[in-house]
Write a protein that holds these residues in place. Structure first.
Motif, PDB file in Angstrom:
ATOM      1  N   ASP A  27       0.818  -1.211   0.000  1.00 30.68           N
ATOM      2  CA  ASP A  27       0.000   0.000   0.000  1.00 30.68           C
ATOM      3  C   ASP A  27       0.851   1.260   0.000  1.00 30.68           C
ATOM      4  OD1 ASP A  27      -2.229  -1.601  -0.010  1.00 30.68           O
ATOM      5  OD2 ASP A  27      -2.657  -1.375   2.128  1.00 30.68           O
ATOM      6  N   ILE A  28       1.920   1.251   0.785  1.00 28.37           N
ATOM      7  CA  ILE A  28       2.787   2.435   0.856  1.00 28.37           C
ATOM      8  C   ILE A  28       3.533   2.623  -0.452  1.00 28.37           C
ATOM      9  CG2 ILE A  28       4.742   3.482   2.071  1.00 28.37           C
ATOM     10  CD1 ILE A  28       3.771   1.998   4.581  1.00 28.37           C
ATOM     11  N   PHE A  29       3.968   1.511  -1.053  1.00 23.26           N
ATOM     12  CA  PHE A  29       4.661   1.582  -2.340  1.00 23.26           C
ATOM     13  C   PHE A  29       3.719   2.144  -3.405  1.00 23.26           C
ATOM     14  CE2 PHE A  29       6.278  -0.119  -6.348  1.00 23.26           C
ATOM     15  CZ  PHE A  29       7.641   0.146  -6.236  1.00 23.26           C
ATOM     16  N   LYS A  30       2.486   1.662  -3.411  1.00 26.75           N
ATOM     17  CA  LYS A  30       1.505   2.151  -4.389  1.00 26.75           C
ATOM     18  C   LYS A  30       1.261   3.643  -4.215  1.00 26.75           C
ATOM     19  CE  LYS A  30      -3.209   1.378  -6.073  1.00 26.75           C
ATOM     20  NZ  LYS A  30      -4.443   0.562  -5.922  1.00 26.75           N
ATOM     21  N   GLN A  31       1.138   4.077  -2.961  1.00 25.29           N
ATOM     22  CA  GLN A  31       0.927   5.493  -2.692  1.00 25.29           C
ATOM     23  C   GLN A  31       2.100   6.332  -3.185  1.00 25.29           C
ATOM     24  OE1 GLN A  31       0.208   6.407   1.414  1.00 25.29           O
ATOM     25  NE2 GLN A  31       0.021   8.595   1.074  1.00 25.29           N
ATOM     26  N   SER A  32       3.313   5.830  -2.976  1.00 23.77           N
ATOM     27  CA  SER A  32       4.501   6.553  -3.421  1.00 23.77           C
ATOM     28  C   SER A  32       4.543   6.655  -4.946  1.00 23.77           C
ATOM     29  CB  SER A  32       5.758   5.854  -2.904  1.00 23.77           C
ATOM     30  OG  SER A  32       6.910   6.603  -3.240  1.00 23.77           O
ATOM     31  N   LEU A  33       4.248   5.545  -5.623  1.00 24.45           N
ATOM     32  CA  LEU A  33       4.215   5.572  -7.090  1.00 24.45           C
ATOM     33  C   LEU A  33       3.187   6.581  -7.591  1.00 24.45           C
ATOM     34  CD1 LEU A  33       4.483   2.035  -8.749  1.00 24.45           C
ATOM     35  CD2 LEU A  33       6.166   3.871  -8.707  1.00 24.45           C
ATOM     36  N   ASN A  34       2.025   6.607  -6.941  1.00 20.81           N
ATOM     37  CA  ASN A  34       0.980   7.547  -7.353  1.00 20.81           C
ATOM     38  C   ASN A  34       1.424   8.989  -7.142  1.00 20.81           C
ATOM     39  OD1 ASN A  34      -0.809   5.542  -8.145  1.00 20.81           O
ATOM     40  ND2 ASN A  34      -1.877   5.470  -6.180  1.00 20.81           N
ATOM     41  N   GLN A  35       2.061   9.257  -5.992  1.00 21.23           N
ATOM     42  CA  GLN A  35       2.542  10.612  -5.716  1.00 21.23           C
ATOM     43  C   GLN A  35       3.580  11.048  -6.743  1.00 21.23           C
ATOM     44  OE1 GLN A  35       3.540   9.875  -1.441  1.00 21.23           O
ATOM     45  NE2 GLN A  35       2.554  11.850  -1.113  1.00 21.23           N
ATOM     46  N   LEU A  36       4.484  10.150  -7.092  1.00 22.91           N
ATOM     47  CA  LEU A  36       5.525  10.486  -8.066  1.00 22.91           C
ATOM     48  C   LEU A  36       4.944  10.663  -9.458  1.00 22.91           C
ATOM     49  CD1 LEU A  36       8.314   8.117  -6.724  1.00 22.91           C
ATOM     50  CD2 LEU A  36       8.403  10.622  -6.765  1.00 22.91           C
ATOM     51  N   THR A  37       3.968   9.843  -9.799  1.00 22.42           N
ATOM     52  CA  THR A  37       3.292   9.999 -11.090  1.00 22.42           C
ATOM     53  C   THR A  37       2.642  11.370 -11.178  1.00 22.42           C
ATOM     54  OG1 THR A  37       2.878   7.622 -11.296  1.00 22.42           O
ATOM     55  CG2 THR A  37       1.453   9.091 -12.565  1.00 22.42           C
ATOM     56  N   HIS A  38       1.945  11.762 -10.113  1.00 22.93           N
ATOM     57  CA  HIS A  38       1.305  13.070 -10.097  1.00 22.93           C
ATOM     58  C   HIS A  38       2.330  14.197 -10.101  1.00 22.93           C
ATOM     59  CE1 HIS A  38      -2.419  11.032  -8.162  1.00 22.93           C
ATOM     60  NE2 HIS A  38      -2.509  11.043  -9.483  1.00 22.93           N
ATOM     61  N   PHE A  39       3.474  13.980  -9.440  1.00 20.46           N
ATOM     62  CA  PHE A  39       4.502  15.016  -9.441  1.00 20.46           C
ATOM     63  C   PHE A  39       5.050  15.238 -10.853  1.00 20.46           C
ATOM     64  CE2 PHE A  39       8.752  16.680  -9.296  1.00 20.46           C
ATOM     65  CZ  PHE A  39       8.594  17.776  -8.453  1.00 20.46           C
ATOM     66  N   SER A  55      12.360   4.249 -10.009  1.00 14.24           N
ATOM     67  CA  SER A  55      12.576   4.664 -11.397  1.00 14.24           C
ATOM     68  C   SER A  55      12.192   3.549 -12.360  1.00 14.24           C
ATOM     69  CB  SER A  55      14.040   5.065 -11.608  1.00 14.24           C
ATOM     70  OG  SER A  55      14.369   6.215 -10.863  1.00 14.24           O
ATOM     71  N   MET A  56      12.618   2.330 -12.054  1.00 13.43           N
ATOM     72  CA  MET A  56      12.267   1.202 -12.919  1.00 13.43           C
ATOM     73  C   MET A  56      10.774   0.934 -12.898  1.00 13.43           C
ATOM     74  SD  MET A  56      15.451  -1.511 -12.598  1.00 13.43           S
ATOM     75  CE  MET A  56      15.723  -1.477 -10.824  1.00 13.43           C
ATOM     76  N   SER A  57      10.173   1.041 -11.721  1.00 18.69           N
ATOM     77  CA  SER A  57       8.735   0.792 -11.598  1.00 18.69           C
ATOM     78  C   SER A  57       7.930   1.846 -12.350  1.00 18.69           C
ATOM     79  CB  SER A  57       8.334   0.779 -10.123  1.00 18.69           C
ATOM     80  OG  SER A  57       9.040  -0.222  -9.422  1.00 18.69           O
ATOM     81  N   LEU A  58       8.324   3.103 -12.242  1.00 24.04           N
ATOM     82  CA  LEU A  58       7.637   4.173 -12.957  1.00 24.04           C
ATOM     83  C   LEU A  58       7.773   4.017 -14.465  1.00 24.04           C
ATOM     84  CD1 LEU A  58       8.614   7.146 -10.644  1.00 24.04           C
ATOM     85  CD2 LEU A  58       6.267   6.451 -11.166  1.00 24.04           C
ATOM     86  N   ALA A  59       8.944   3.587 -14.911  1.00 29.41           N
ATOM     87  CA  ALA A  59       9.135   3.371 -16.346  1.00 29.41           C
ATOM     88  C   ALA A  59       8.152   2.333 -16.873  1.00 29.41           C
ATOM     89  CB  ALA A  59      10.572   2.938 -16.624  1.00 29.41           C
ATOM     90  N   LEU A  60       7.900   1.303 -16.073  1.00 29.17           N
ATOM     91  CA  LEU A  60       6.990   0.233 -16.497  1.00 29.17           C
ATOM     92  C   LEU A  60       5.531   0.650 -16.426  1.00 29.17           C
ATOM     93  CD1 LEU A  60       8.706  -2.832 -14.787  1.00 29.17           C
ATOM     94  CD2 LEU A  60       8.707  -2.280 -17.219  1.00 29.17           C
ATOM     95  N   THR A  61       5.189   1.546 -15.509  1.00 32.39           N
ATOM     96  CA  THR A  61       3.787   1.940 -15.355  1.00 32.39           C
ATOM     97  C   THR A  61       3.419   3.178 -16.170  1.00 32.39           C
ATOM     98  OG1 THR A  61       4.348   3.199 -13.346  1.00 32.39           O
ATOM     99  CG2 THR A  61       3.609   0.916 -13.061  1.00 32.39           C
ATOM    100  N   GLU A  81       3.655  -8.328 -10.824  1.00 27.48           N
ATOM    101  CA  GLU A  81       2.440  -9.110 -10.576  1.00 27.48           C
ATOM    102  C   GLU A  81       1.177  -8.257 -10.499  1.00 27.48           C
ATOM    103  OE1 GLU A  81       3.386 -11.098  -6.959  1.00 27.48           O
ATOM    104  OE2 GLU A  81       4.705 -12.573  -7.918  1.00 27.48           O
ATOM    105  N   ASP A  82       1.277  -7.051  -9.925  1.00 23.83           N
ATOM    106  CA  ASP A  82       0.081  -6.277  -9.592  1.00 23.83           C
ATOM    107  C   ASP A  82      -0.235  -5.134 -10.546  1.00 23.83           C
ATOM    108  OD1 ASP A  82       0.129  -7.915  -7.428  1.00 23.83           O
ATOM    109  OD2 ASP A  82       0.428  -6.356  -5.912  1.00 23.83           O
ATOM    110  N   TYR A  83       0.749  -4.672 -11.300  1.00 21.21           N
ATOM    111  CA  TYR A  83       0.559  -3.466 -12.095  1.00 21.21           C
ATOM    112  C   TYR A  83       0.406  -3.786 -13.582  1.00 21.21           C
ATOM    113  CZ  TYR A  83       1.815  -0.745  -7.975  1.00 21.21           C
ATOM    114  OH  TYR A  83       1.836  -0.192  -6.731  1.00 21.21           O
ATOM    115  N   GLU A  84      -0.269  -2.886 -14.266  1.00 25.24           N
ATOM    116  CA  GLU A  84      -0.403  -3.021 -15.716  1.00 25.24           C
ATOM    117  C   GLU A  84       0.875  -2.483 -16.362  1.00 25.24           C
ATOM    118  OE1 GLU A  84      -3.299  -1.536 -19.386  1.00 25.24           O
ATOM    119  OE2 GLU A  84      -3.940  -1.278 -17.297  1.00 25.24           O
TER     120      GLU A  84
END
Length: 214
Positions: free
Chosen positions: A77-89, A116-122, A143-146
């Motif tokens: 959950d915390i990782f997902k929140q961080s990815l979302n915050q960075l995406t919005h940033f 960085s790698m996770s954001l590149a994939l999402t 496993e969890d992300y598109e």
């Protein structure tokens, strides 16, 4: 639109109002801060906008972007929140500043490399290239992300062969995964631990300069 994340910005001294600029987003490691990342890209500020982002969670003397529940396992959950915050940033920055949306790069060390790698994939085509230093790809991302197409993506992955924090093999596996997705991967290994050597620094700077010419 406002950002929920604290950041510092370096940019060219003279801004051409008719021009859009490349941008690179810097993501620090666990317990570090945004100031520690600027030396890695010193000299690039006259060519691009450089955003160094502070992790939102206090950790010791510094900050972190997410917490972990086990070795190589971020809290979902915390990782997902961080990815979302960075995406919005990234969206915020490209709206607020004269950024060329086709010239967006990410650079991270350790935890910042993971992100960085996770954001590149999402984010797919929203990112042109990443520099991933001493990180890994969490299984939860695969496993969890598109996963978006990354056949356009340029990737610099480096890892120390004697890394005692995040195993060298994890870096090897990350570059193999990106290659399988047909990204343009450059993989560098160094006889070091969990750090960035002078040669690593020189190699990543040259790689970024080469990407800016393309």
């Amino acid at each position: 639109m406002e950002s929920s994340l604290y950041y510092e910005l370096r940019k060219p001294n003279k801004i051409d109002p008719h021009k859009k600029y490349p941008a690179i987003f810097l993501l620090h490691g666990m317990g570090s801060n945004e100031q520690n990342m600027f030396p890695l890209v010193h000299g690039l500020e006259e060519q691009m906008y450089i955003f160094s982002i502070r992790g939102p969670i206090s950790q010791g003397p510094g900050f972190t972007f997410f917490t972990i529940e086990g070795y190589g396992k971020p809290h979902r959950d915390i990782f997902k929140q961080s990815l979302n915050q960075l995406t919005h940033f990234i969206e915020y920055a490209t709206e607020q500043y004269p950024i060329d949306s086709e010239q967006v790069f990410l650079l991270g060390f350790s935890q910042g490399s993971i992100l960085s790698m996770s954001l590149a994939l999402t984010l797919g085509k929203k990112i042109k290239g990443i520099v991933a230093l001493s990180g890994y790809l969490p299984k939860l991302v695969i496993e969890d992300y598109e996963i978006q197409p990354v056949d356009h993506l340029s990737v610099f992955i480096s890892h120390g062969e004697m890394d005692g924090v995040l195993p060298y093999q994890w870096g090897v596996e990350a570059q193999e995964y990106f290659k399988k997705l047909e990204a343009k991967v450059s993989f560098y290994s160094y006889p070091e631990g969990h750090t960035i050597s002078l040669k690593n620094h020189q190699d990543l700077l040259k790689w970024i300069q080469d990407q800016l010419l393309q």
